[in-house]
Design a protein around this motif. Structure first.
Motif, PDB file in Angstrom:
ATOM      1  N   PRO A  83       0.397   1.449 -10.148  1.00  8.07           N
ATOM      2  CA  PRO A  83       1.130   0.992  -8.969  1.00  8.07           C
ATOM      3  C   PRO A  83       1.294   2.119  -7.951  1.00  8.07           C
ATOM      4  O   PRO A  83       1.350   3.288  -8.307  1.00  8.07           O
ATOM      5  CB  PRO A  83       2.484   0.565  -9.546  1.00  8.07           C
ATOM      6  N   LEU A  84       1.365   1.745  -6.674  1.00  6.31           N
ATOM      7  CA  LEU A  84       1.563   2.717  -5.612  1.00  6.31           C
ATOM      8  C   LEU A  84       3.048   2.899  -5.362  1.00  6.31           C
ATOM      9  O   LEU A  84       3.783   1.936  -5.142  1.00  6.31           O
ATOM     10  CB  LEU A  84       0.875   2.263  -4.320  1.00  6.31           C
ATOM     11  N   VAL A  85       3.512   4.156  -5.412  1.00  6.23           N
ATOM     12  CA  VAL A  85       4.899   4.495  -5.123  1.00  6.23           C
ATOM     13  C   VAL A  85       4.920   5.358  -3.872  1.00  6.23           C
ATOM     14  O   VAL A  85       4.255   6.391  -3.814  1.00  6.23           O
ATOM     15  CB  VAL A  85       5.548   5.257  -6.307  1.00  6.23           C
ATOM     16  N   GLU A  86       5.666   4.915  -2.869  1.00  4.40           N
ATOM     17  CA  GLU A  86       5.805   5.694  -1.646  1.00  4.40           C
ATOM     18  C   GLU A  86       7.177   6.347  -1.639  1.00  4.40           C
ATOM     19  O   GLU A  86       8.203   5.667  -1.767  1.00  4.40           O
ATOM     20  CB  GLU A  86       5.620   4.810  -0.417  1.00  4.40           C
ATOM     21  N   LEU A  87       7.196   7.662  -1.514  1.00 10.79           N
ATOM     22  CA  LEU A  87       8.439   8.428  -1.544  1.00 10.79           C
ATOM     23  C   LEU A  87       8.738   8.977  -0.162  1.00 10.79           C
ATOM     24  O   LEU A  87       7.942   9.751   0.394  1.00 10.79           O
ATOM     25  CB  LEU A  87       8.338   9.598  -2.540  1.00 10.79           C
ATOM     26  N   ASP A  88       9.864   8.594   0.390  1.00 12.67           N
ATOM     27  CA  ASP A  88      10.319   9.222   1.623  1.00 12.67           C
ATOM     28  C   ASP A  88      10.713  10.662   1.311  1.00 12.67           C
ATOM     29  O   ASP A  88      11.416  10.928   0.332  1.00 12.67           O
ATOM     30  CB  ASP A  88      11.519   8.474   2.195  1.00 12.67           C
ATOM     31  N   ILE A  89      10.268  11.586   2.142  1.00 15.60           N
ATOM     32  CA  ILE A  89      10.543  12.998   1.904  1.00 15.60           C
ATOM     33  C   ILE A  89      10.920  13.680   3.211  1.00 15.60           C
ATOM     34  O   ILE A  89      10.318  13.420   4.263  1.00 15.60           O
ATOM     35  CB  ILE A  89       9.326  13.710   1.255  1.00 15.60           C
TER      36      ILE A  89
END
Length: 546
Positions: A83-89
């Motif tokens: 799965p694709l996980v997008e992390l705000d950074i």
């Protein structure tokens, strides 16, 4: 085709070693897809996959044959995308500018390349939910800090070697910090506790709104914090005192004594050095960075539960070195097993390894131990506490489970089982042997890294004061390494004898890390681990071949 070899990791596990991370990902996926019953955990690491086995279900020799055949047939690059996980950074880390200078690029270039890279979780370890991220788009090898920080805030994003990673909770760490994220990286109550599980794809998304406060760290309850009292929280030792003004901890939340529900419970007056809730642990969560945890002396906990008619895995209180005082809020039954020392109920001496009626208002005092290091206080019905990943065990390293008990804590007790308290047959229970122990050990994966005729089996080792639920450090002659260099992180098991640069081994225990970078020369057998639980500082240890 993947070239793999099997390396022993004690009597209940082995490593499948391959050439690199691409092969690890392929082999781990292939093993997971064809996993037979009896394989309890698969833990990928930098160049190995740890395979843990329940020998009651699957003989280790058969498991090894299956793993090698499966590994040989695995194809790199053929694994399905996770799965694709997008992390705000927010790129606001304390080491951002220094790291860019170290790599010879601008800060803007470092941020651009880190955010543009397509990352993948190769493996987890170090802490629950801490994913080691790799990317073909990332060309840098970033050295760790020369002096690790004693505290890295939760949500910190860092770089080390070829990896990037995000800290799920406050921990020490030596990675170079380049940013922060407020994403919930680990939630034990979630269906998938680790946001960054092995195989997941990760994209870092630069945040324009700024970073919110880091996630709070759970109270660790480790030995450094043990035995803290709360003088500002007076707690009455009298039963049914409706005028009590103190407060009690209920599952980590402070509640007024007047609002306590009228259910079976006991109240901690003094916890002693360290008192934690323990059952038989979390045996199948190492792949997401979670240790087994649970009672260190499993036999003692099982025995205490049997004496009361409880299921063997019911949660009890593990008392380290003694000093526990507790008052029954309601009538109940209690049994104390394990370490040996005075035990008093309502001021009268009682025998261990027997079930005793514990009247409401009476105080149980488990005094300081004369022999052994850990006793188990079990009550009929078992200790009730919120479960994390199917277990009520306190993990002092990871901060999972209920916090270490403190003065004033209200500890709930579950409903009594339908089975009666058994009539215990006459049996002679003696004090644990803690002067000198003989421990059986099985081969470790890196035994060949040490000189032939090693002193491991010839020396008498001494337990140092640096001993807790994470591990037991030993003193003795330095074990001489014949192979220099660093060892890439690989899966660990309770009982592993890690040998750091000092040459003096540490025995990892139930709360120890699930991966590590020190070579393991041997592994204490599962049957001998309960003996280690009762070793005190000064106990002498001899190792013998299993």
């Amino acid at each position: 085709m993947v070239t793999a070899r099997a390396l022993p990791m004690g009597d209940r596990a082995f490593l499948i070693e391959v050439d690199g991370l691409d092969e690890v990902l392929a082999v781990h996926a292939a093993l997971a897809a064809s996993r037979p019953g009896g394989v309890t955990d698969l833990v990928p690491a930098a160049r190995t996959v740890l395979v843990r086995v329940d020998p009651r279900v699957l003989p280790p020799a058969i498991a090894t044959t299956w793993a090698l055949r499966t590994a040989a047939a695995a194809r790199t690059g053929a694994t399905a995308d996770g799965p694709l996980v997008e992390l705000d950074i927010a790129y606001d880390g304390a080491d951002l500018h220094d790291t860019a200078a170290l790599l010879g690029i601008s800060t803007d270039e470092l941020v651009r390349r880190h955010a543009a890279a397509a990352w993948r979780v190769a493996f987890t370890g170090f802490a629950p939910g801490f994913g080691y991220l790799v990317s073909d788009d990332w060309p840098y090898d970033v050295p760790r800090l020369e002096s690790p920080r004693t505290r890295v805030p939760a949500g910190s994003v860092g770089l080390a070697g070829a990896f990037s990673g995000a800290y799920p909770r406050d921990t020490p760490g030596g990675w170079r910090l380049i940013g922060t994220t407020s994403a919930p990286l680990f939630d034990a109550a979630a269906a998938s506790p680790a946001l960054l599980a092995p195989g997941a794809r990760v994209r870092f998304r630069p945040s324009t709104a700024g970073h919110t406060a880091p996630l709070p760290s759970p109270r660790s309850g480790d030995l450094a914090d043990a035995g803290r009292s709360a003088p500002d929280r007076p707690v009455s030792a009298r039963s049914g005192d409706s005028g009590e003004t103190g407060r009690a901890e209920d599952d980590g939340r402070a509640v007024d004594a007047a609002t306590r529900p009228r259910t079976a419970a006991l109240r901690i007056v003094e916890p002693g050095l360290l008192a934690t809730v323990q059952d038989l642990g979390r045996p199948a969560a190492a792949s997401i960075g979670v240790a087994v945890s649970g009672a260190l002396d499993r036999t003692a906990l099982r025995t205490a539960n049997r004496l009361l008619g409880n299921p063997e895995g019911a949660a009890g209180i593990e008392v380290t070195m003694g000093g526990l005082r507790a008052v029954a809020e309601t009538d109940m039954w209690v049994a104390v097993t394990g370490a040996w020392g005075p035990v008093r109920l309502d001021g009268h001496d009682i025998d261990p390894y027997e079930a005793h009626a514990w009247p409401a208002g009476a105080e149980l005092h488990v005094d300081w131990f004369a022999h052994g290091a850990r006793a188990y206080v079990a009550v009929r019905g078992g200790i009730e506490a919120p479960a994390a990943l199917g277990s009520r065990a306190t993990d002092v390293l990871a901060g999972l489970g209920p916090p270490a008990l403190r003065a004033g804590d209200l500890v709930r007790v579950g409903p009594s089982p339908s089975t009666p308290i058994p009539v215990a047959p006459p049996q002679s229970w003696g004090a644990p042997h803690d002067d000198e122990l003989e421990l059986d050990v099985a081969p470790g994966p890196r035994a060949e890294w040490f000189a032939a005729g090693t002193a491991l089996f010839d020396a008498v080792w001494t337990v140092t004061g640096d001993a807790d639920r994470v591990g037991v450090r030993l003193d003795g002659p330095a074990l001489v390494r014949t192979r220099a260099g660093e060892l890439p992180s690989e899966g660990m098991v309770p009982g592993a004898l890690q040998v750091p640069p000092s040459g003096r081994p540490t025995i990892l225990l139930a709360d120890g890390p699930v991966t590590g970078g020190y070579p393991v020369i041997a592994v204490v057998t599962d049957a001998s681990l309960d003996l280690v639980a009762q070793a005190r500082p000064g106990t002498r240890i001899r190792f013998r071949h299993a």
